[in-house]
Design a protein around this motif. Sequence first.
Motif, mmCIF file in Angstrom:
data_model
loop_
_atom_site.group_PDB
_atom_site.id
_atom_site.type_symbol
_atom_site.label_atom_id
_atom_site.label_comp_id
_atom_site.label_asym_id
_atom_site.label_seq_id
_atom_site.Cartn_x
_atom_site.Cartn_y
_atom_site.Cartn_z
ATOM 1 N N ALA A 561 -19.261 19.515 8.612
ATOM 2 C CA ALA A 561 -18.309 18.629 7.940
ATOM 3 C C ALA A 561 -17.745 17.656 8.961
ATOM 4 O O ALA A 561 -17.453 18.033 10.108
ATOM 5 N N PHE A 562 -17.587 16.401 8.550
ATOM 6 C CA PHE A 562 -17.059 15.342 9.413
ATOM 7 C C PHE A 562 -15.945 14.627 8.684
ATOM 8 O O PHE A 562 -16.084 14.265 7.510
ATOM 9 N N LYS A 563 -14.819 14.415 9.380
ATOM 10 C CA LYS A 563 -13.662 13.753 8.788
ATOM 11 C C LYS A 563 -13.516 12.363 9.405
ATOM 12 O O LYS A 563 -12.909 12.217 10.462
ATOM 13 N N PRO A 564 -14.044 11.341 8.746
ATOM 14 C CA PRO A 564 -13.937 9.990 9.306
ATOM 15 C C PRO A 564 -12.515 9.459 9.306
ATOM 16 O O PRO A 564 -12.125 8.698 10.186
ATOM 17 N N THR A 565 -11.725 9.867 8.312
ATOM 18 C CA THR A 565 -10.321 9.464 8.217
ATOM 19 C C THR A 565 -9.517 10.641 7.688
ATOM 20 O O THR A 565 -10.083 11.546 7.048
ATOM 21 N N PRO A 566 -8.209 10.681 7.917
ATOM 22 C CA PRO A 566 -7.404 11.743 7.319
ATOM 23 C C PRO A 566 -7.541 11.737 5.796
ATOM 24 O O PRO A 566 -7.448 10.692 5.152
ATOM 25 N N GLY A 567 -7.803 12.901 5.234
ATOM 26 C CA GLY A 567 -7.921 13.002 3.784
ATOM 27 C C GLY A 567 -9.315 12.792 3.246
ATOM 28 O O GLY A 567 -9.507 12.818 2.029
ATOM 29 N N SER A 568 -10.309 12.618 4.097
ATOM 30 C CA SER A 568 -11.687 12.449 3.619
ATOM 31 C C SER A 568 -12.620 13.307 4.465
ATOM 32 O O SER A 568 -12.424 13.457 5.672
ATOM 33 N N THR A 569 -13.615 13.880 3.819
ATOM 34 C CA THR A 569 -14.581 14.742 4.490
ATOM 35 C C THR A 569 -15.975 14.444 3.965
ATOM 36 O O THR A 569 -16.188 14.372 2.745
ATOM 37 N N LEU A 570 -16.917 14.263 4.877
ATOM 38 C CA LEU A 570 -18.330 14.179 4.548
ATOM 39 C C LEU A 570 -18.992 15.470 5.015
ATOM 40 O O LEU A 570 -18.694 15.966 6.104
ATOM 41 N N TYR A 571 -19.879 16.026 4.207
ATOM 42 C CA TYR A 571 -20.471 17.303 4.593
ATOM 43 C C TYR A 571 -21.939 17.360 4.201
ATOM 44 O O TYR A 571 -22.414 16.624 3.322
ATOM 45 N N ALA A 572 -22.664 18.262 4.839
ATOM 46 C CA ALA A 572 -24.058 18.553 4.515
ATOM 47 C C ALA A 572 -24.313 20.015 4.846
ATOM 48 O O ALA A 572 -23.701 20.574 5.772
ATOM 49 N N SER A 573 -25.187 20.648 4.093
ATOM 50 C CA SER A 573 -25.448 22.067 4.320
ATOM 51 C C SER A 573 -26.839 22.441 3.850
ATOM 52 O O SER A 573 -27.440 21.769 3.004
ATOM 53 N N VAL A 574 -27.342 23.535 4.424
ATOM 54 C CA VAL A 574 -28.600 24.159 4.012
ATOM 55 C C VAL A 574 -28.294 25.628 3.753
ATOM 56 O O VAL A 574 -27.715 26.307 4.608
#
Length: 786
Positions: A561-574
């Motif tokens: 998971a990566f948080k580019p800005t406070p309050g937002s999360t981008l994620y990827a999983s297998v």
Amino acid sequence: MRREWVCWLSASLLIGMPRVVLAAPMAACRPFDVPAQPLATALIAFGRQADVQVLTDGAAVARVRSSGVAGCLAPRAALAALLRGTGLRYAFTGSATVAVTPPPGRPSPRAAKLPMRELAPVEADAMVARDRGFLAVLTSTAARDDAALVDVPQSVSVVTRDLMDAQQAQDVADVVRDVAGVQAIAGAGGLPSFRIRGFDTGNGLIDGMPSSIAGSGDFPPLIGLDRVEVFKGPQSILGDSTGNTFGGLLNVTLKQPQARTRRELRYTLDDNGRASVGVDLTGPLAGHPGLAYRLVARGAYADHSAQGYRNQRNGYLAPSIAWQNPRTRLVAGLQRITNRLPTPDHVVLLGGSVGQASAFGRLPGNPGDYASYRTSRAYYLLDHQLGSRWTWRSRGQYVEQHNASSAWTLGDPQPDGRVLAIAQQYRYADAYGSLQNDLVGVFDTAASEHTVTLGLDYARARVGHVEDRIGLYGDAFFSLSGTATLPPAASILSAADDLPQPGSPWQSDSGLFVQDQWSIGERWDLVATARRSAYEVIASDPQGRPLRLHRARWVPDLGVAFKPTPGSTLYASVASGFQALSYLGNDGRLLPPALSRQVEAGAKFALFDQRARLTLATYRIRLDHSYLLVSAQQPGFATLGPGQTNRGAELELVGRLAPGLDASVSYTRARIANRDGTPATGAPRQRLDAWLDYRFQGGHLSGWGLAGGLRARSQSLGQSLDFTRTCRVPGQVELDLALSYRTPRWHVALGATNLLGRRLYDADFNETFVPLRTGRRLRLSGGVAF
């Protein structure tokens, strides 16, 4: 507990009090009610109730529990009570700030590195009990540890208690119908089955433990539940005993004893005569410090369904007791669930379309057709802090289930209304136990933090003797076009019709669980998990001799998971899944387990001042093969099936959109492709579900609420019993409406479902069992605190 959650929602907890000179409000008595919970969330609750701010390092409070505080106290005394036994200190640094720190000589290596950020009040509200209104913030099962939902690199949906009440939901099937990617499917045996992302689920979980071993688990009624969680994608990592978790799992969380006294009576009454009443009692045990109790009981009865099936009865009794001190919380409880469920209302297809179905007023069975389920369960939940870094988490249960049914099954429908009528009487019993132990440790390394979980699972299960009596009606065929009624199924059966099946010996399954939640800086979170599942398979060789085989398999998961800005999360999983097959192939050798793998990517956004959350997810799940059973009799030869690939995209918006306006909106677009080219049945391509609830904010309408819901789906396909034909069911729309009034001591709601009075077919069915709801339904529900 991971660094991002601890830092963002705990480490920067700004809640405080003055240090030297206390203003009058600070010295005054304030009412506090902070249950025992992780210290991080307890401090947030304290800050909200004291109207102050707290500053602390996340590593200092990670894995620390508080015994809570209740009563009318000065804020300084309340904070001291929260920290009692933790070894932590506090110091007031300003007129509205207090710092919670480790004692001298035990500093946190990261204290100087962590930025401070003020916690939004609405977030603080949510963290106290994990939920605020429709919005959930924490999950304790997805990662087998408390974690913020925004930090979990997978799609997890949570239906809170407030959302259940607003929708007047009656059971778990009602609860999950509005969750993206989830289907609740009516079954001929009365209990629904569940499908997530195109795959049938496993047995489901209760507080993280398997609810059944037979696929017929009976979830507790909603009065006994705190929330319902849906974990999407393969979940073999959680150790469901069936392993059939390719698309996801359901987990229900039971209500636990609380230190604050609360007594509530709840009731429902439908216009078809179905009624229920229940009580929920909790509070401290007088004269026994640290002990609290909870007692939940419910009874329900319906004389008949809309179609005429009779005598539905439901009972539930669940006492529990909790003991806690600053380092330990232990909950022990019992459950007794008894359900007598008539066959669900349904029609039979006499041709190739729903337009050629039997008349709804013509009962396709006997009014007394039923299935019964009795479940007895004893369980415990233990959390114990082993020091400043380690926590021991233990869960255990023992369950006995007894199922029975007596009903008619119809087959080979003809256009003139003739059907093959088969009477069936069935009895089944099983017993199983499970034990789950986790050690959770938190370690700091420079600018990162590791939360390591080491887990060990063990389960034993046994199936008792199974009775299965089957017989044909008269000359076998029965006419749905006539006026005759089928007799009770049991009346034409005898012991000579029994097809006995021997029970199984005790079987054992075990699992070793290893997980590292690695928080790097302020933006990155990595979760790596592996589980080694060891299981037994009982089968028979070609000569009919019993085989007892031991197998083991590693299942890995990975997410970022990566948080580019406070309050937002981008994620990827297998994520990976498997299901052990207890059948032999034509060569006499055991079939290999079915394997699946999901790749998922998505984003999570905090909206409307962090009062709501938007989740977007896209996924692909590949199943290498299923199995096609050739002979159900021992030795049970079978052959491998073609497998399938499921792809989809999901959207969920949950939370408060404006003052007084709460919403739960989901959209699903999915495509299921069987590798042999056959059409996928029971799988509408698109679904839209929405529920809006508005509470009037003041004036003469204060206390009143108005809510409405929409459920819409595209067309789907049903199938014939021999799997050679399909039947198309058109898309449909359902509208619901509810009017409510609420005071601090009581609440009442009047709701109408299927407001337009449409004929509503289930998306998944076969030609002899097409579940159908007709007409609108009125429901009165409410509760009274006493």
